[in-house]
Structure formats: C-alpha cells, structure tokens
Write an enzyme that holds these catalytic residues in place. Structure first.
Site, PDB file in Angstrom:
ATOM      1  N   HIS A  17       0.841  -1.202   0.000  1.00 13.26           N
ATOM      2  CA  HIS A  17       0.000   0.000   0.000  1.00 13.26           C
ATOM      3  C   HIS A  17       0.875   1.252   0.000  1.00 13.26           C
ATOM      4  CE1 HIS A  17      -3.040  -2.618   2.392  1.00 13.26           C
ATOM      5  NE2 HIS A  17      -3.585  -2.415   1.203  1.00 13.26           N
ATOM      6  N   LYS A  41     -17.686  -6.393   8.146  1.00 17.10           N
ATOM      7  CA  LYS A  41     -16.440  -7.151   7.991  1.00 17.10           C
ATOM      8  C   LYS A  41     -15.635  -7.092   9.292  1.00 17.10           C
ATOM      9  CE  LYS A  41     -12.597  -7.271   4.700  1.00 17.10           C
ATOM     10  NZ  LYS A  41     -12.047  -6.603   3.531  1.00 17.10           N
ATOM     11  N   ARG A  90      -1.839  -6.011  -8.459  1.00 14.72           N
ATOM     12  CA  ARG A  90      -0.746  -6.928  -8.125  1.00 14.72           C
ATOM     13  C   ARG A  90      -0.545  -7.982  -9.198  1.00 14.72           C
ATOM     14  NH1 ARG A  90      -3.294  -8.051  -2.359  1.00 14.72           N
ATOM     15  NH2 ARG A  90      -5.040  -8.044  -3.787  1.00 14.72           N
ATOM     16  N   SER A 127      -2.949  -7.698   3.098  1.00 18.34           N
ATOM     17  CA  SER A 127      -3.092  -7.542   4.557  1.00 18.34           C
ATOM     18  C   SER A 127      -3.518  -8.865   5.191  1.00 18.34           C
ATOM     19  CB  SER A 127      -4.135  -6.475   4.885  1.00 18.34           C
ATOM     20  OG  SER A 127      -3.739  -5.235   4.377  1.00 18.34           O
TER      21      SER A 127
HETATM   22  O1  PNS Z   1      -8.686  -2.969   0.656  1.00 16.24           O
HETATM   23  P1  PNS Z   1      -9.937  -3.488   0.004  1.00 16.24           P
HETATM   24  O2  PNS Z   1     -10.863  -4.093   1.042  1.00 16.24           O
HETATM   25  O3  PNS Z   1      -9.650  -4.431  -1.131  1.00 16.24           O
HETATM   26  O4  PNS Z   1     -10.687  -2.205  -0.628  1.00 16.24           O
HETATM   27  C1  PNS Z   1     -11.878  -2.333  -1.354  1.00 16.24           C
HETATM   28  C2  PNS Z   1     -12.563  -0.968  -1.537  1.00 16.24           C
HETATM   29  C3  PNS Z   1     -12.770  -0.295  -0.195  1.00 16.24           C
HETATM   30  C4  PNS Z   1     -11.701  -0.079  -2.399  1.00 16.24           C
HETATM   31  C5  PNS Z   1     -13.918  -1.239  -2.253  1.00 16.24           C
HETATM   32  O5  PNS Z   1     -14.566  -2.286  -1.604  1.00 16.24           O
HETATM   33  C6  PNS Z   1     -14.838  -0.043  -2.247  1.00 16.24           C
HETATM   34  O6  PNS Z   1     -14.617   0.916  -2.971  1.00 16.24           O
HETATM   35  N1  PNS Z   1     -15.875  -0.078  -1.370  1.00 16.24           N
HETATM   36  C7  PNS Z   1     -16.806   1.011  -1.171  1.00 16.24           C
HETATM   37  C8  PNS Z   1     -18.225   0.599  -1.578  1.00 16.24           C
HETATM   38  C9  PNS Z   1     -18.451   0.818  -3.066  1.00 16.24           C
HETATM   39  O7  PNS Z   1     -18.280   1.894  -3.582  1.00 16.24           O
HETATM   40  N2  PNS Z   1     -18.864  -0.274  -3.742  1.00 16.24           N
HETATM   41  C10 PNS Z   1     -19.114  -0.270  -5.167  1.00 16.24           C
HETATM   42  C11 PNS Z   1     -17.848  -0.524  -5.951  1.00 16.24           C
HETATM   43  S1  PNS Z   1     -18.144  -0.416  -7.672  1.00 16.24           S
END
Ligand code: PNS
Length: 160
Positions: A17, A41, A90, A127
């Site tokens: 990150h 979560k 990645r 993570s």
């Molecule tokens: O570190 P992560 O958990 O892989 O991050 C995922 C994240 C937070 C970037 C993604 O889940 C997100 O943007 N969530 C917010 C909800 C949202 O906007 N959902 C629709 C996505 S198209």
C-alpha cells in the site's frame, strides 16, 4: 489542484500500500487515503487505529491526508470533488474485479480509476496474508513499516 483517493480496508497498511500511496503522492497534488468503514467485515484494527497508523507512516509525504468513508466510494469522491481513484494491481487475478469496479464507478459518477502496477517485490502481498503469517509466528518485518509490525505484534499478543 489535482487530487486522487487511495481507498481500501488497510487492516493493516502494508509496504505494498505504501508503495502505491507514495508513488501517487508524486503524481498528484494531494492524495487522500480513505479507509472504508465496513461494519459487516471483521477487522483486526478499528478504523481509528488504521487511520492513526496510516497517518504516522505516510507523514513523510506532505501531501497525503487520511480519512474514512462509508457507503459508495463515488459518493465520497463526489462530496469531496475528487475525480480519480488510484489502485494498485498486483496480478492478473486482481484485474477482473478491479476492472468491474472501475467501470461501475465511471458509469455511476464519471470517477476515473488509475491503475498502478504494484512493485514486483510486493506482488504477493495482502493484509490478510500478512495477518495469517504473523499470527502463526512468521516473519513479516520485510512486508510492513516497523511501526505497523510493532502494533500488529502487540495486537496479536493481546488476542492470544
Ligand atoms: O482494501 P480493500 O478491502 O480491497 O478495498 C476495497 C474498496 C474499499 C476499495 C472497495 O470495496 C470499495 O470501494 N468499497 C466502497 C463501496 C463501493 O463503492 N462499492 C461499489 C464498488 S463499484
């Protein structure tokens, strides 16, 4: 002012990150690292703890700010007038879902997603894997900022 957001769970922030955040900070005037508040979560660190850690380990960049958000990322972007999301890719396995989210976010609100290829040194890093390795006594010192490693060790000791 060119602004971008690096969204994620950051439970906890890894060197992968930090590589993406640091590189984004060189491309944009301001980078907002936004921690998703996801009550469904289970996490090892609270949102506040994750934000504190992020603030400490990104302090060297004068243009990185840490925030949190809940709900849709595009609503957060719209409310703060942030036009772009920066994401690290990645491996090809990340691509399918990231492409879907990027296209959905563009369709919903015209928010752009800029993909940055992860430094190959960190292409296997997540993570959740770091937590698993650390939980069973594996060495994660080369995958985390020393402060994050310290807090992770402390948290796992508390839970043991
Ligand atoms: O570190 P992560 O958990 O892989 O991050 C995922 C994240 C937070 C970037 C993604 O889940 C997100 O943007 N969530 C917010 C909800 C949202 O906007 N959902 C629709 C996505 S198209």
């Amino acid at each position: 002012m060119r602004r971008a957001v690096c969204p994620g769970s950051f439970d906890p922030v890894t060197l992968g990150h930090l590589d993406i955040i640091g590189r984004a900070a060189r491309l944009y005037d301001e980078v907002v690292v936004a921690v998703l508040i996801n009550k469904t979560k289970q996490s090892l660190f609270t949102v506040e703890e994750r934000m504190d850690l992020l603030a400490e380990v990104t302090a060297e960049h004068g243009n990185v700010v840490v925030d949190s958000f809940h709900g849709l990322l595009v609503d957060y972007c719209r409310a703060r007038e942030i036009p772009a999301v920066v994401k690290g890719l990645r491996a090809i396995s990340d691509f399918d879902y990231e492409l879907q989210m990027a296209q959905m976010n563009f369709k919903l609100a015209g928010v752009e997603t800029m993909f940055m290829t992860t430094n190959p040194e960190f292409s296997f890093l997540s993570s959740s894997l770091v937590k698993e390795v650390a939980r069973y006594g594996g060495d994660v010192s080369h995958l985390l900022h020393p402060l994050v490693e310290k807090r992770l060790t402390e948290r796992l000791d508390e839970l043991a």
